[in-house]
Motif scaffolding. Structure first.
Motif: not given
Length: 274
Positions: A89-91, A93, A139, A256-258
């Protein structure tokens, strides 16, 4: 360290096969029955020894400073890896797979440099036989990617591919600026299952990396028979560094946590038998 446990799927299939033998055959003589039971027991032990699982607690911290060491099958070194319920869910990531590294506390055997996306990541150097394979959400390209580095070589091995579900993608063509970008992402990707072979190779022989994603090209990472060169989303077997894959510890970590996953299944045999 995450708890590891043996795959239960193999046990279920073998017991089912045993039940079918009993249901469709006349009762054998005792000697034959003992032989069949011995064969099935040996097969059960043999198959279970080839595979193990490492669960992932997504609420925990498993960054580079605290990577998760993957289990090692009883039958030998991990050659096939399955990442279940992978999502991002994180760019920028990424979930990182590290092959052939020493203990995290040993800086001489777990070297780090400033790497992709400005994050600190383990390096591979020419001739060391180590791998770093990562996949997640780019991203710059606004698309999923898989990228690999082996023994100091990573030229031309970034593959932009919808490895984490096409359901979350819009139909807009031309999104992003990275090579291979074909569509824009509408939000969270996943979960899906991604799996890969990393063969050993040898001195003078390039190892092989092959990647599949469930639902792409007819591949199902839970069915080894569907994992072929034709169903792969990425394959490379012409690495410049002609050394065998290093036999040491294997890890996963996220930058990253995403980035999330539920478990990693490790097998001692590759899906494609070279």
């Amino acid at each position: 360290m995450n708890q590891t446990h043996r795959s239960r799927a193999i046990y279920g299939l073998l017991f089912l096969a045993f039940a079918l033998v009993l249901a469709n055959c006349t009762p054998p003589a005792k000697d034959n029955q003992d032989t069949e039971l011995g064969f099935l027991a040996a097969l059960l032990v043999s198959e279970s020894a080839k595979q193990c699982e490492t669960t992932i607690n997504n609420s925990s911290t498993f960054d580079l400073a605290n990577p998760i060491e993957l289990c090692r099958p009883q039958a030998g070194t991990g050659r096939h890896f399955r990442f279940e319920s992978l999502g991002a869910s994180a760019n920028n990531g990424y979930l990182n797979l590290l092959i052939g590294y020493g203990a995290r506390s040993d800086s001489s055997n777990f070297p780090t440099v400033t790497g992709f996306g400005g994050s600190v990541s383990p390096t591979t150097t020419s001739g060391d036989g180590r791998w770093r394979v990562f996949f997640g959400k780019s991203q710059s390209c606004d698309k999923a990617l898989v990228s690999a580095q082996f023994s100091g070589t990573n030229t031309g091995v970034t593959k932009y591919e919808e490895i984490i579900t096409t359901a979350a993608l819009s139909t807009t063509i031309g999104g992003g600026s990275g090579a291979g970008c074909l569509a824009q992402n509408s939000g969270i990707w996943g979960p899906t299952t991604v799996c890969l072979d990393i063969s050993r190779g040898n001195t003078g022989v390039s190892p092989r990396l092959t990647v599949w994603a469930t639902g792409k090209n007819g591949a199902d990472c839970n069915q080894l028979s569907t994992l072929t060169p034709a169903s792969a989303i990425f394959e490379k077997k012409d690495w410049v560094s002609l050394v065998p894959t290093r036999d040491d510890k294997n890890y996963v970590y996220r930058n990253l946590d995403g980035v999330t996953a539920t478990k990693v299944v490790v097998r001692s045999e590759t899906a494609i038998r070279d």
